[in-house]
Design a protein around this motif. Structure first.
Motif, PDB file in Angstrom:
ATOM      1  N   ILE A 161      19.376  17.997   5.409  1.00  0.00           N
ATOM      2  CA  ILE A 161      18.676  17.259   6.472  1.00  0.00           C
ATOM      3  C   ILE A 161      18.730  16.051   6.246  1.00  0.00           C
ATOM      4  N   ARG A 162      18.562  15.031   7.307  1.00  0.00           N
ATOM      5  CA  ARG A 162      18.570  13.416   7.044  1.00  0.00           C
ATOM      6  C   ARG A 162      17.422  12.963   7.530  1.00  0.00           C
ATOM      7  N   LEU A 163      16.451  12.561   6.833  1.00  0.00           N
ATOM      8  CA  LEU A 163      15.245  12.076   7.247  1.00  0.00           C
ATOM      9  C   LEU A 163      15.140  10.440   7.232  1.00  0.00           C
ATOM     10  N   CYS A 164      14.901   9.846   8.176  1.00  0.00           N
ATOM     11  CA  CYS A 164      14.548   8.492   8.169  1.00  0.00           C
ATOM     12  C   CYS A 164      14.070   8.108   9.356  1.00  0.00           C
ATOM     13  N   ARG A 165      13.318   6.948   9.677  1.00  0.00           N
ATOM     14  CA  ARG A 165      12.793   6.548  10.902  1.00  0.00           C
ATOM     15  C   ARG A 165      13.595   6.901  12.134  1.00  0.00           C
ATOM     16  N   ASP A 166      14.947   6.305  12.082  1.00  0.00           N
ATOM     17  CA  ASP A 166      15.724   6.647  13.521  1.00  0.00           C
ATOM     18  C   ASP A 166      16.110   7.999  13.612  1.00  0.00           C
ATOM     19  N   SER A 167      15.946   8.994  12.493  1.00  0.00           N
ATOM     20  CA  SER A 167      16.382  10.311  12.817  1.00  0.00           C
ATOM     21  C   SER A 167      15.220  11.178  13.164  1.00  0.00           C
ATOM     22  N   ILE A 168      13.963  11.007  12.797  1.00  0.00           N
ATOM     23  CA  ILE A 168      12.893  11.722  13.068  1.00  0.00           C
ATOM     24  C   ILE A 168      12.113  11.163  14.428  1.00  0.00           C
ATOM     25  N   LYS A 169      12.400   9.836  14.711  1.00  0.00           N
ATOM     26  CA  LYS A 169      11.817   9.499  15.886  1.00  0.00           C
ATOM     27  C   LYS A 169      10.462   9.594  16.009  1.00  0.00           C
ATOM     28  N   ASP A 170       9.929  10.322  17.022  1.00  0.00           N
ATOM     29  CA  ASP A 170       8.464  10.575  17.023  1.00  0.00           C
ATOM     30  C   ASP A 170       8.121  12.256  16.905  1.00  0.00           C
ATOM     31  N   MET A 171       9.018  12.794  15.861  1.00  0.00           N
ATOM     32  CA  MET A 171       8.638  14.064  15.640  1.00  0.00           C
ATOM     33  C   MET A 171       8.155  14.245  14.547  1.00  0.00           C
ATOM     34  N   GLY A 172       7.752  13.142  13.566  1.00  0.00           N
ATOM     35  CA  GLY A 172       7.000  13.271  12.265  1.00  0.00           C
ATOM     36  C   GLY A 172       7.908  14.128  11.428  1.00  0.00           C
ATOM     37  N   LEU A 173       7.280  15.134  10.807  1.00  0.00           N
ATOM     38  CA  LEU A 173       7.750  15.825   9.468  1.00  0.00           C
ATOM     39  C   LEU A 173       8.351  17.192  10.228  1.00  0.00           C
ATOM     40  N   SER A 174       8.030  17.568  11.383  1.00  0.00           N
ATOM     41  CA  SER A 174       8.386  18.817  11.897  1.00  0.00           C
ATOM     42  C   SER A 174       9.812  19.489  11.668  1.00  0.00           C
ATOM     43  N   PRO A 175      10.938  18.579  11.659  1.00  0.00           N
ATOM     44  CA  PRO A 175      12.170  18.963  11.137  1.00  0.00           C
ATOM     45  C   PRO A 175      12.361  19.374   9.811  1.00  0.00           C
ATOM     46  N   LEU A 176      11.514  18.713   9.016  1.00  0.00           N
ATOM     47  CA  LEU A 176      11.489  19.163   7.427  1.00  0.00           C
ATOM     48  C   LEU A 176      10.683  20.474   7.369  1.00  0.00           C
ATOM     49  N   GLU A 177       9.607  20.459   8.009  1.00  0.00           N
ATOM     50  CA  GLU A 177       8.765  21.720   8.006  1.00  0.00           C
ATOM     51  C   GLU A 177       9.770  22.953   8.548  1.00  0.00           C
ATOM     52  N   LYS A 178      10.476  22.814   9.482  1.00  0.00           N
ATOM     53  CA  LYS A 178      11.257  23.998  10.150  1.00  0.00           C
ATOM     54  C   LYS A 178      12.230  24.258   9.085  1.00  0.00           C
ATOM     55  N   THR A 179      13.006  23.160   8.602  1.00  0.00           N
ATOM     56  CA  THR A 179      13.998  23.335   7.793  1.00  0.00           C
ATOM     57  C   THR A 179      13.364  24.066   6.448  1.00  0.00           C
ATOM     58  N   LEU A 180      12.285  23.831   5.627  1.00  0.00           N
ATOM     59  CA  LEU A 180      11.812  24.352   4.798  1.00  0.00           C
ATOM     60  C   LEU A 180      11.516  25.647   4.988  1.00  0.00           C
ATOM     61  N   GLU A 181      10.841  26.144   6.162  1.00  0.00           N
ATOM     62  CA  GLU A 181      10.670  27.416   6.489  1.00  0.00           C
ATOM     63  C   GLU A 181      11.913  28.354   6.596  1.00  0.00           C
ATOM     64  N   LEU A 182      12.850  27.815   7.093  1.00  0.00           N
ATOM     65  CA  LEU A 182      14.093  28.659   7.189  1.00  0.00           C
ATOM     66  C   LEU A 182      14.884  28.669   5.791  1.00  0.00           C
ATOM     67  N   ALA A 183      14.757  27.846   4.990  1.00  0.00           N
ATOM     68  CA  ALA A 183      15.044  27.871   3.505  1.00  0.00           C
ATOM     69  C   ALA A 183      14.208  28.799   2.935  1.00  0.00           C
ATOM     70  N   GLU A 184      12.916  28.763   3.114  1.00  0.00           N
ATOM     71  CA  GLU A 184      12.311  29.995   2.324  1.00  0.00           C
ATOM     72  C   GLU A 184      12.665  31.437   2.806  1.00  0.00           C
ATOM     73  N   GLU A 185      12.865  31.394   3.917  1.00  0.00           N
ATOM     74  CA  GLU A 185      13.495  32.908   4.531  1.00  0.00           C
ATOM     75  C   GLU A 185      14.630  33.263   4.220  1.00  0.00           C
ATOM     76  N   LEU A 186      15.535  32.192   3.991  1.00  0.00           N
ATOM     77  CA  LEU A 186      16.881  32.474   3.376  1.00  0.00           C
ATOM     78  C   LEU A 186      16.951  32.490   1.903  1.00  0.00           C
TER      79      LEU A 186
END
Length: 379
Positions: A161-186
């Motif tokens: 996942i790519r995290l920077c101001r322009d990629s997360i916009k107003d989503m905060g760290l929710s994309p990272l949180e979901k990615t970590l959740e998926l990674a934990e499960e897998l």
């Protein structure tokens, strides 16, 4: 015994065994063989005098984009990397699940090199540099990500996942949180592009052992340094608990000022990924993996340290340790021969910094599966 290739008198550097000594390599078909006994008659098809040159397992590129034809940044791995002594590479999220089949069939299966990858959590991966991929968690397709990571478990190493101001916009760290959740499960690690991220301390706290922090020396604030030039505590703690750090230099994702301060505080890379793409290959400040290695050689790292972070560490990520990170007998003959040339040279970053050096690592030969696929005209 008739050997296909004998490489004699070279300085053999084996990052797995941590040896550095003069010796000879014997190759038959696609394997490195044991030396002949004294009574055995030795014949060969090709003998290479490597006196004064470094002979080591093929380099492993930890960070590149090689979905050739699948996006405007993607390289042809064989054409670009084999002349640089690179025989294995990790693609960092060029493909998502929706176009992974084509990436696998057109690149992974057709390359002479060992190719593995991280799967982008964005469905279509990195298609263009004109805009960021969609990392809104509501579009993550958990079912298909699970399907592909299980079906291609020998190729897919983790999630990207790519995290920077322009990629997360107003989503905060929710994309990272979901990615970590998926990674934990897998039960997979993640690789995270981190640039100009206001939540950098929170990200450092969230990453787990074997997750990869990408672009560690980038200069777009906030960075890994605080206002006093000290590495922030959260980054040091992340390193202590096993988070792995990749240079991934790119066009402007490093500065000599940043590297100098981090080195003095003991924060050195686990990987020396280049982040080579169509827009920076054979262009300075990065040029190639050996050129990037030359920068760190002139910063004081030894050739043995460099083979650890450019061969052994990424080989472990590829689950190929003991196969592609050693010169031991009965392993596949993927080998590069390098010259460390005494040469006055000045390296530059994209931020006005420079480094005066006197050594340059120059590729002289690449052997893959026991066949010479590149040889310098001067060697």
């Amino acid at each position: 015994m008739v050997y296909d290739i004998i490489i004699e008198n070279g300085i053999l550097v084996d990052p797995l065994k941590k040896t550095h000594q003069k010796g000879t390599i014997y190759i038959k078909n696609d394997k490195i063989l044991s030396p002949p006994n004294e009574k055995e008659k030795v014949e060969y098809k090709q003998k290479i005098n490597a006196d004064g040159y470094y002979v080591m397992p093929g380099l492993v590129e930890n960070h590149t984009h090689i979905y050739n034809g699948g996006g405007d940044t993607n390289l042809n791995a064989d054409v670009i990397m084999l002349p640089s002594g690179v025989t294995s590479a990790i693609d960092q999220g060029s493909s998502g699940w929706s176009n992974f089949n084509l990436f696998y069939k057109s690149v992974v299966m057709n390359s002479m090199m060992n190719i593995k990858c991280y799967l982008n959590v964005s469905n279509s991966g990195l298609i263009t540099e004109d805009y960021y991929e969609n990392i809104d968690p509501k579009y993550f397709n958990k079912e298909m990500i699970k399907f592909y990571t299980e079906k291609y478990k020998d190729t897919i190493l983790g999630l990207k996942i790519r995290l920077c101001r322009d990629s997360i916009k107003d989503m905060g760290l929710s994309p990272l949180e979901k990615t970590l959740e998926l990674a934990e499960e897998l039960n997979l690690p993640i690789s995270v592009h981190i640039k100009d991220l206001d939540e950098i301390k929170d990200v450092a706290n969230m990453l787990r052992k074997d997750d990869i922090w990408v672009h560690m020396y980038q200069l777009s604030e906030p960075t890994i340094l605080d206002s006093n030039g000290n590495v922030i505590e959260e980054v040091l703690k992340a390193k202590e608990r096993g988070v792995l750090f990749d240079v991934a230099s790119g066009r402007g994702s490093f500065s000599f000022e940043m590297i100098s301060k981090a080195f003095k505080q003991g924060l050195k890379p686990d990987f020396l990924g280049t982040d080579l793409v169509t827009y920076n290959v054979y262009e300075r400040p990065i040029f190639s993996l050996p050129y990037t290695m030359s920068i760190y050689l002139n910063l004081g790292m030894s050739i043995d340290e460099l083979t650890q972070i450019c061969i052994k560490n990424p080989a472990e990520r590829m689950h190929l340790s003991g196969e592609i990170d050693t010169l031991k007998e009965n392993t596949t003959a993927d080998i590069c021969i390098m010259e460390i040339k005494e040469k006055d040279i000045t390296f530059h970053d994209k931020h006005g910094g420079s480094l005066d050096g006197d050594k340059l690592i120059v590729p002289r030969m690449t052997i893959i599966d026991g066949k010479v696929v590149y040889r310098s005209i001067e060697f």
